[in-house]
Design a protein around this motif. Structure first.
Motif, mmCIF file in Angstrom:
data_model
loop_
_atom_site.group_PDB
_atom_site.id
_atom_site.type_symbol
_atom_site.label_atom_id
_atom_site.label_comp_id
_atom_site.label_asym_id
_atom_site.label_seq_id
_atom_site.Cartn_x
_atom_site.Cartn_y
_atom_site.Cartn_z
ATOM 1 N N ASP A 420 49.399 36.516 37.775
ATOM 2 C CA ASP A 420 48.460 35.877 38.707
ATOM 3 C C ASP A 420 47.015 36.247 38.366
ATOM 4 O O ASP A 420 46.132 35.384 38.335
ATOM 5 C CB ASP A 420 48.790 36.302 40.135
ATOM 6 C CG ASP A 420 47.962 35.542 41.158
ATOM 7 O OD1 ASP A 420 48.105 34.303 41.208
ATOM 8 O OD2 ASP A 420 47.177 36.174 41.881
ATOM 9 N N PHE A 421 46.774 37.538 38.092
ATOM 10 C CA PHE A 421 45.406 37.965 37.775
ATOM 11 C C PHE A 421 44.932 37.387 36.442
ATOM 12 O O PHE A 421 43.767 37.052 36.282
ATOM 13 C CB PHE A 421 45.312 39.489 37.767
ATOM 14 C CG PHE A 421 45.422 40.112 39.135
ATOM 15 C CD1 PHE A 421 44.921 39.471 40.258
ATOM 16 C CD2 PHE A 421 46.049 41.343 39.323
ATOM 17 C CE1 PHE A 421 45.028 40.030 41.526
ATOM 18 C CE2 PHE A 421 46.151 41.908 40.578
ATOM 19 C CZ PHE A 421 45.653 41.257 41.682
ATOM 20 N N GLU A 422 45.852 37.271 35.477
ATOM 21 C CA GLU A 422 45.467 36.662 34.204
ATOM 22 C C GLU A 422 45.130 35.183 34.398
ATOM 23 O O GLU A 422 44.168 34.671 33.824
ATOM 24 C CB GLU A 422 46.573 36.808 33.150
ATOM 25 C CG GLU A 422 46.164 36.239 31.797
ATOM 26 C CD GLU A 422 47.205 36.445 30.714
ATOM 27 O OE1 GLU A 422 46.952 35.991 29.576
ATOM 28 O OE2 GLU A 422 48.261 37.029 30.986
ATOM 29 N N VAL A 666 50.122 46.392 42.794
ATOM 30 C CA VAL A 666 49.052 45.381 42.773
ATOM 31 C C VAL A 666 47.808 45.959 42.099
ATOM 32 O O VAL A 666 47.174 45.323 41.252
ATOM 33 C CB VAL A 666 48.725 44.893 44.199
ATOM 34 C CG1 VAL A 666 47.544 43.931 44.171
ATOM 35 C CG2 VAL A 666 49.940 44.219 44.832
ATOM 36 N N LEU A 667 47.450 47.196 42.476
ATOM 37 C CA LEU A 667 46.282 47.840 41.860
ATOM 38 C C LEU A 667 46.506 48.086 40.369
ATOM 39 O O LEU A 667 45.585 47.960 39.562
ATOM 40 C CB LEU A 667 45.988 49.173 42.549
ATOM 41 C CG LEU A 667 45.233 49.135 43.888
ATOM 42 C CD1 LEU A 667 44.888 50.553 44.328
ATOM 43 C CD2 LEU A 667 43.968 48.304 43.798
ATOM 44 N N LEU A 668 47.748 48.442 40.001
ATOM 45 C CA LEU A 668 48.053 48.666 38.577
ATOM 46 C C LEU A 668 47.864 47.381 37.784
ATOM 47 O O LEU A 668 47.287 47.383 36.683
ATOM 48 C CB LEU A 668 49.485 49.178 38.434
ATOM 49 C CG LEU A 668 49.952 49.475 37.000
ATOM 50 C CD1 LEU A 668 49.176 50.651 36.415
ATOM 51 C CD2 LEU A 668 51.454 49.775 36.979
ATOM 52 N N TRP A 675 40.873 42.424 36.595
ATOM 53 C CA TRP A 675 40.518 41.369 37.553
ATOM 54 C C TRP A 675 41.173 41.680 38.889
ATOM 55 O O TRP A 675 42.354 42.009 38.969
ATOM 56 C CB TRP A 675 41.006 40.011 37.054
ATOM 57 C CG TRP A 675 40.530 38.838 37.888
ATOM 58 C CD1 TRP A 675 41.100 38.364 39.036
ATOM 59 C CD2 TRP A 675 39.400 38.022 37.643
ATOM 60 N NE1 TRP A 675 40.401 37.315 39.521
ATOM 61 C CE2 TRP A 675 39.335 37.052 38.684
ATOM 62 C CE3 TRP A 675 38.414 37.982 36.648
ATOM 63 C CZ2 TRP A 675 38.350 36.086 38.759
ATOM 64 C CZ3 TRP A 675 37.435 37.014 36.712
ATOM 65 C CH2 TRP A 675 37.396 36.079 37.752
ATOM 66 N N PHE A 676 40.374 41.628 39.966
ATOM 67 C CA PHE A 676 40.928 41.801 41.307
ATOM 68 C C PHE A 676 40.573 40.542 42.095
ATOM 69 O O PHE A 676 41.297 39.555 42.023
ATOM 70 C CB PHE A 676 40.352 43.067 41.941
ATOM 71 C CG PHE A 676 41.167 43.605 43.081
ATOM 72 C CD1 PHE A 676 42.499 43.256 43.262
ATOM 73 C CD2 PHE A 676 40.619 44.499 43.980
ATOM 74 C CE1 PHE A 676 43.255 43.758 44.304
ATOM 75 C CE2 PHE A 676 41.365 45.021 45.037
ATOM 76 C CZ PHE A 676 42.677 44.649 45.183
ATOM 77 N N PHE A 677 39.450 40.552 42.785
ATOM 78 C CA PHE A 677 38.922 39.308 43.340
ATOM 79 C C PHE A 677 37.887 38.712 42.394
ATOM 80 O O PHE A 677 37.336 37.654 42.634
ATOM 81 C CB PHE A 677 38.297 39.564 44.716
ATOM 82 C CG PHE A 677 39.322 39.844 45.771
ATOM 83 C CD1 PHE A 677 39.984 38.815 46.424
ATOM 84 C CD2 PHE A 677 39.660 41.148 46.090
ATOM 85 C CE1 PHE A 677 40.944 39.081 47.378
ATOM 86 C CE2 PHE A 677 40.623 41.424 47.048
ATOM 87 C CZ PHE A 677 41.271 40.389 47.698
ATOM 88 N N GLY A 678 37.626 39.442 41.355
ATOM 89 C CA GLY A 678 36.690 39.031 40.324
ATOM 90 C C GLY A 678 36.762 40.041 39.203
ATOM 91 O O GLY A 678 37.657 40.896 39.178
ATOM 92 N N PRO A 679 35.858 39.986 38.223
ATOM 93 C CA PRO A 679 35.888 40.935 37.106
ATOM 94 C C PRO A 679 35.769 42.374 37.617
ATOM 95 O O PRO A 679 35.072 42.643 38.593
ATOM 96 C CB PRO A 679 34.658 40.538 36.269
ATOM 97 C CG PRO A 679 34.322 39.158 36.694
ATOM 98 C CD PRO A 679 34.742 39.019 38.115
ATOM 99 N N LEU A 713 38.021 49.708 47.282
ATOM 100 C CA LEU A 713 37.885 48.721 46.201
ATOM 101 C C LEU A 713 38.013 47.301 46.744
ATOM 102 O O LEU A 713 37.325 46.380 46.284
ATOM 103 C CB LEU A 713 38.933 48.980 45.115
ATOM 104 C CG LEU A 713 38.704 50.221 44.258
ATOM 105 C CD1 LEU A 713 39.926 50.509 43.404
ATOM 106 C CD2 LEU A 713 37.482 50.039 43.356
ATOM 107 N N PHE A 714 38.904 47.121 47.712
ATOM 108 C CA PHE A 714 39.084 45.799 48.330
ATOM 109 C C PHE A 714 37.781 45.342 48.980
ATOM 110 O O PHE A 714 37.332 44.211 48.777
ATOM 111 C CB PHE A 714 40.222 45.869 49.356
ATOM 112 C CG PHE A 714 40.422 44.602 50.139
ATOM 113 C CD1 PHE A 714 41.169 43.555 49.609
ATOM 114 C CD2 PHE A 714 39.877 44.454 51.412
ATOM 115 C CE1 PHE A 714 41.369 42.383 50.339
ATOM 116 C CE2 PHE A 714 40.063 43.293 52.151
ATOM 117 C CZ PHE A 714 40.816 42.254 51.596
#
Length: 731
Positions: A420-422, A666-668, A675-679, A713-714
């Motif tokens: 999903d993040f990719e 999820v964090l891993l 990438w999380f909500f952005g770079p 971080l969120f």
């Protein structure tokens, strides 16, 4: 590339009308290996009848007419050897890559070997008559000169000739015909002797020498068939262990041992200490039964339905085909016991579609390899490893399946969020409505899940695995009668035939793994390895676990999951138990690393199979699949530090560990994909990694620290990219 799965707002109704009813076809088709013979005419009918008889024999013996245990296992292996040598050639077929048919003298040389092979088989009948007439034992000279030497000469000669005898794909090689007779002669003698009081003499100086000759011939036949169906890796490892039997007395340090004579070793290795031990016990009961179950599901086209269902459920999400591969491989993992087999069955459809929506070939192959490997740890069936674990540990299968639930969720969650993040980072789209089957159409056939549900329900209602598997197999045939692919008598016979041929590889692998287990048991090398781990644990338990991980992966490289786990369970698990780790935790630890060896460079069978479909570099694909499946290399360490991950503890502990470990995963994934909500900047990735490990660890204080890091971080990412960040790269 557009992020919207629809071409325009008014396309919804039109898309529904255009949506295909099915896009997955042929998932259930039998995979034909490059060295597999394709018979026709009377040869096809004869071998199909043999395969049907082999599958039916197991169903009848397991459910209605039981057979003495050792005799049953000997027949089980002999049948697989005979079928295996009839279907799988020892070298390339004539006409492939410019190869010519072998000269006639090689055929005549092969036929000549039938004389000693048949002679040894005749001697088995004569010895059986002598035993029935009251003879206490057979003259060792007769066993050696009239049985052992002719059998061994025919076996070795036919194996060597089979390596260089080439002919067309539609014909049986005469060298393989000799090997089939040798399999009968070897099994026949063992059946005769193991049903007399002489069975108690195995492993002593009083054991009949004929047992050793039969065991040696049988071992060579198992090794050669394993080479044909599973490659050289397992054969080479087996050869190293066998060499250790004779070289061990000359080795220094903890590897040395007093030594075994030829007769003491081989008279015992073809018993329940080795080849007829736990691995064959499982292959002759649970594995063969679930292969028959899988064959019935395939005959009713359930595999096609599983993949179409996955497309309908996840196809429209960003990076849709990649998420489909995760769901489809998890579902197919219930009925397909090999990582590479999963890749071939589902990857041929999902990998090209992943490339179509923007994934590079390397990522597409790696995602499929990682997802297919996860099928081996997916309850309720978990490939064959779960049954071997139950056999070795004595822990009920249902407990093992329940314990596997959280780790399986964590693994698939890891792969899902990596994907999903990719997809978010590269701005990939999902599939359009008109490109995938309608969910509402597929829901009407939800009853096709009934055999799986019946299997799980029967197991948890207290039915034995054999009874539950038989009931699920029968239900697959019954359910098919209300589906578009009804199973009549012809389809049922076809399913039994398919089961007979599908079982060859796993039975050969289990028997070969049993040979290694026998060496470990008889030489005591496993106990010496345990003492080494105990010494390491005196310095650091983490160091001992890391060393055990490396050995488990090394033993599993290039090997099918079943064999990899069986060997690691014999070598590594006892050492872990000796340093104070619970048996369930120890066996899950080595099981996980045996499974993920399929995506671990440099020898990664699942990744290489995926690279063959994607057309990308095999090594690069294996490195990428290692990255995507990273959670599987971290989670097993947490079994030791947090047994609640294996359902060991109170419900509150299990719930807390399950939730926080999932958030850690999820964090891993965000750390790996940047990438999380952005770079995500480098310093944030380091902090994310610490937070992920804290939550996966499972302690109360580490969970609190991990949640604090994750929450910070969120908020930071949401504040910086609240409206959604633009992708770094667009395909």
């Amino acid at each position: 590339m557009s992020n919207s799965p629809d071409t325009h707002p008014g396309a919804s109704e039109e898309a529904i009308d255009k949506a295909p009813e099915s896009i997955a076809e042929g998932v259930d088709e039998e995979v034909v290996e490059s060295n597999r013979r394709l018979f026709s005419g009377w040869q096809f009918l004869l071998l199909a009848a043999m395969a049907i008889a082999y599958s039916s024999f197991h169903l009848i013996t397991l459910n209605a007419i039981p057979m003495e245990t050792w005799s049953f296992r000997i027949v089980h292996i002999a049948g697989a050897l005979i079928l295996g040598y009839s279907f799988y050639a020892g070298c390339r077929f004539a006409g492939e890559a410019g190869t010519q048919r072998s000269p006639a003298w090689l055929a005549w040389a092969s036929y000549a070997l039938l004389i000693p092979a048949i002679y040894s088989l005749v001697q088995v009948f004569l010895m059986n008559q002598a035993i029935n007439a009251g003879a206490m034992r057979i003259d060792p000279q007769v066993e050696t000169w009239h049985y052992g030497y002719p059998l061994l000469f025919a076996t070795i000669g036919a194996i060597l000739l089979s390596w260089c005898y080439r002919q067309v794909r539609e014909k049986l090689s005469p060298a393989d015909l000799v090997l089939m007779v040798c399999a009968l002669a070897s099994a026949g003698y063992l059946l005769v002797m193991f049903n007399t009081p002489l069975r108690a003499a195995t492993g002593t100086a009083f054991a009949p020498i004929g047992i050793s000759w039969a065991a040696l011939s049988g071992s060579l036949l198992i090794l050669e068939l394993t080479r044909r169906v599973a490659g050289l890796a397992l054969v080479v490892i087996s050869a190293i262990f066998l060499a250790y039997v004779w070289a061990g007395p000359y080795l220094p340090g903890f590897l040395g041992y007093p030594g075994l004579s030829f007769n003491r070793f081989f008279s015992q290795v073809y018993t329940d200490t080795g080849i007829l031990g736990p691995t064959t016990a499982v292959s002759s009961t649970y594995i063969i039964l679930f292969i028959i179950f899988a064959a019935f599901l395939q005959a009713s086209k359930v595999g096609d339905y599983f993949v179409n269902f996955a497309f309908a459920a996840a196809g429209r999400a960003r990076g849709g085909p990649a998420k489909v591969s995760i769901f489809a491989s998890g579902l197919m993992g219930m009925i397909n016991g090999t990582s590479a087999g999963n890749v071939v069955s589902t990857g041929s459809l999902t990998i090209p579609l992943m490339k179509k929506v923007g994934y590079p070939g390397r990522s597409a192959g790696a995602i499929e390899a990682a997802a297919s490997t996860g099928g081996q740890i997916m309850p309720p069936i978990m490939g064959a490893g779960a049954f071997i674990m139950a056999e070795i540990t004595g822990i009920p299968y249902t407990e093992i399946a329940i314990a596997a639930l959280i780790p399986a969720i964590l693994y698939f969650a890891s792969v899902y969020f990596m994907v999903d993040f990719e997809a978010a980072r590269k701005g990939m789209r999902g599939m359009r409505k008109e490109e995938i089957p309608q969910f509402r159409r597929l829901v009407k056939q939800i009853y096709l899940f009934a055999p799986i549900i019946i299997l799980v329900a029967a197991l948890f209602m207290g039915y034995s695995v054999i009874r539950a598997g038989t009931l699920a197999t029968a239900s697959a045939a019954v359910v098919s009668w209300i589906s578009p692919n009804k199973m009549g008598p012809a389809a049922i016979l076809k399913a039994l035939q398919l089961a007979g041929t599908m079982s060859i590889q796993i039975i050969a692998v289990c028997a070969c793994a049993g040979l290694i287990v026998g060496v470990i048991s008889l030489t005591g090398v496993g106990a010496r390895f345990s003492s080494l781990l105990l010494g390491l644990a005196g310095f650091s338990q983490l160091l001992a676990l890391f060393f055990a991980m490396c050995i488990s992966i090394l033993l599993g490289m290039g090997m099918p999951t079943t064999a990899a786990y069986a060997v690691a369970a014999s070598v590594v698990a006892p050492g872990l138990i000796n340093i104070g780790i619970q048996p369930l935790v120890a066996h899950f630890f080595v099981f996980y690393f045996a499974v993920v060896s399929a995506i671990t460079p440099p020898v990664a069978l699942a990744s290489y199979a995926a690279a063959g479909i994607s057309g990308d570099n095999a090594m690069a694909t294996s490195v990428t699949s290692f990255k995507i499946g990273l959670a599987a290399f971290i989670v097993p360490f947490m079994f030791f530090y947090s047994p609640a991950m294996l359902m060991e503890g109170t419900w509150l502990q299990i719930l807390r560990v399950g939730v926080t470990a999932t958030l850690g995963i999820v964090l891993l994934a965000a750390t790996v994909q940047a990438w999380f909500f952005g770079p995500v900047k480098i310093w944030m990735r380091l902090v994310m990694l610490i937070g992920a490990l804290c939550m996966i660890y499972g302690g109360i204080y580490t969970d609190i620290a991990g949640l604090a890091i994750g929450g910070a971080l969120f908020m930071l990412q949401r504040g910086a990219h609240g409206g959604g960040a633009k992708p770094i790269a667009s395909s």
